[in-house]
Design a protein around this motif. Structure first.
Motif, mmCIF file in Angstrom:
data_model
loop_
_atom_site.group_PDB
_atom_site.id
_atom_site.type_symbol
_atom_site.label_atom_id
_atom_site.label_comp_id
_atom_site.label_asym_id
_atom_site.label_seq_id
_atom_site.Cartn_x
_atom_site.Cartn_y
_atom_site.Cartn_z
ATOM 1 N N HIS A 1 0.851 -1.191 0.000
ATOM 2 C CA HIS A 1 0.000 0.000 0.000
ATOM 3 C C HIS A 1 0.882 1.235 0.000
ATOM 4 O O HIS A 1 1.828 1.321 0.761
ATOM 5 N N LYS A 2 0.544 2.181 -0.838
ATOM 6 C CA LYS A 2 1.227 3.467 -0.791
ATOM 7 C C LYS A 2 0.463 4.328 0.203
ATOM 8 O O LYS A 2 -0.754 4.293 0.250
ATOM 9 N N LYS A 3 1.188 5.102 0.988
ATOM 10 C CA LYS A 3 0.530 5.903 2.023
ATOM 11 C C LYS A 3 -0.489 6.878 1.448
ATOM 12 O O LYS A 3 -1.448 7.226 2.102
ATOM 13 N N VAL A 4 -0.325 7.265 0.206
ATOM 14 C CA VAL A 4 -1.256 8.190 -0.421
ATOM 15 C C VAL A 4 -2.595 7.510 -0.705
ATOM 16 O O VAL A 4 -3.646 8.128 -0.640
ATOM 17 N N ASN A 5 -2.566 6.218 -0.971
ATOM 18 C CA ASN A 5 -3.765 5.503 -1.406
ATOM 19 C C ASN A 5 -4.372 4.602 -0.337
ATOM 20 O O ASN A 5 -5.066 3.655 -0.669
ATOM 21 N N TRP B 1 -4.164 -4.114 10.905
ATOM 22 C CA TRP B 1 -5.554 -4.440 10.604
ATOM 23 C C TRP B 1 -5.695 -5.170 9.269
ATOM 24 O O TRP B 1 -6.802 -5.374 8.772
ATOM 25 N N GLU B 2 -4.592 -5.582 8.680
ATOM 26 C CA GLU B 2 -4.592 -6.172 7.340
ATOM 27 C C GLU B 2 -5.573 -7.339 7.216
ATOM 28 O O GLU B 2 -6.302 -7.429 6.242
ATOM 29 N N ASP C 1 -13.745 -5.644 9.655
ATOM 30 C CA ASP C 1 -14.355 -5.654 10.986
ATOM 31 C C ASP C 1 -13.941 -4.472 11.857
ATOM 32 O O ASP C 1 -14.496 -4.287 12.937
ATOM 33 N N VAL C 2 -12.970 -3.684 11.419
ATOM 34 C CA VAL C 2 -12.475 -2.565 12.224
ATOM 35 C C VAL C 2 -13.518 -1.446 12.253
ATOM 36 O O VAL C 2 -14.007 -1.022 11.210
ATOM 37 N N LYS C 3 -13.866 -0.989 13.476
ATOM 38 C CA LYS C 3 -14.880 0.053 13.635
ATOM 39 C C LYS C 3 -14.342 1.278 14.368
ATOM 40 O O LYS C 3 -14.945 2.336 14.326
#
Length: 51
Positions: A3-7, A26-27, A32-34
């Motif tokens: 992942h690029k930090k921009v995207n 959280w990969e 499920d992350v809220k």
């Protein structure tokens, strides 16, 4: 998948209503992350009472 930090994907925390970005930890459970962090997760009961 890199992942690029921009995207990075973002979500809105259900406790504080602020946006937060995808994190490596959280990969596996991003769907499920809220909450944006531990503090908001611990304070979730306070928000549920007001709803």
């Amino acid at each position: 998948m890199a992942h690029k930090k921009v995207n990075l994907e973002t979500k809105i925390c259900i406790t504080c209503n602020k946006p937060f970005s995808w994190r490596k930890k959280w990969e596996r459970n991003w769907d499920d992350v809220k909450y944006c962090g531990e503090k908001c997760r611990r304070n979730k009961l306070k928000t549920e009472i007001h709803e």
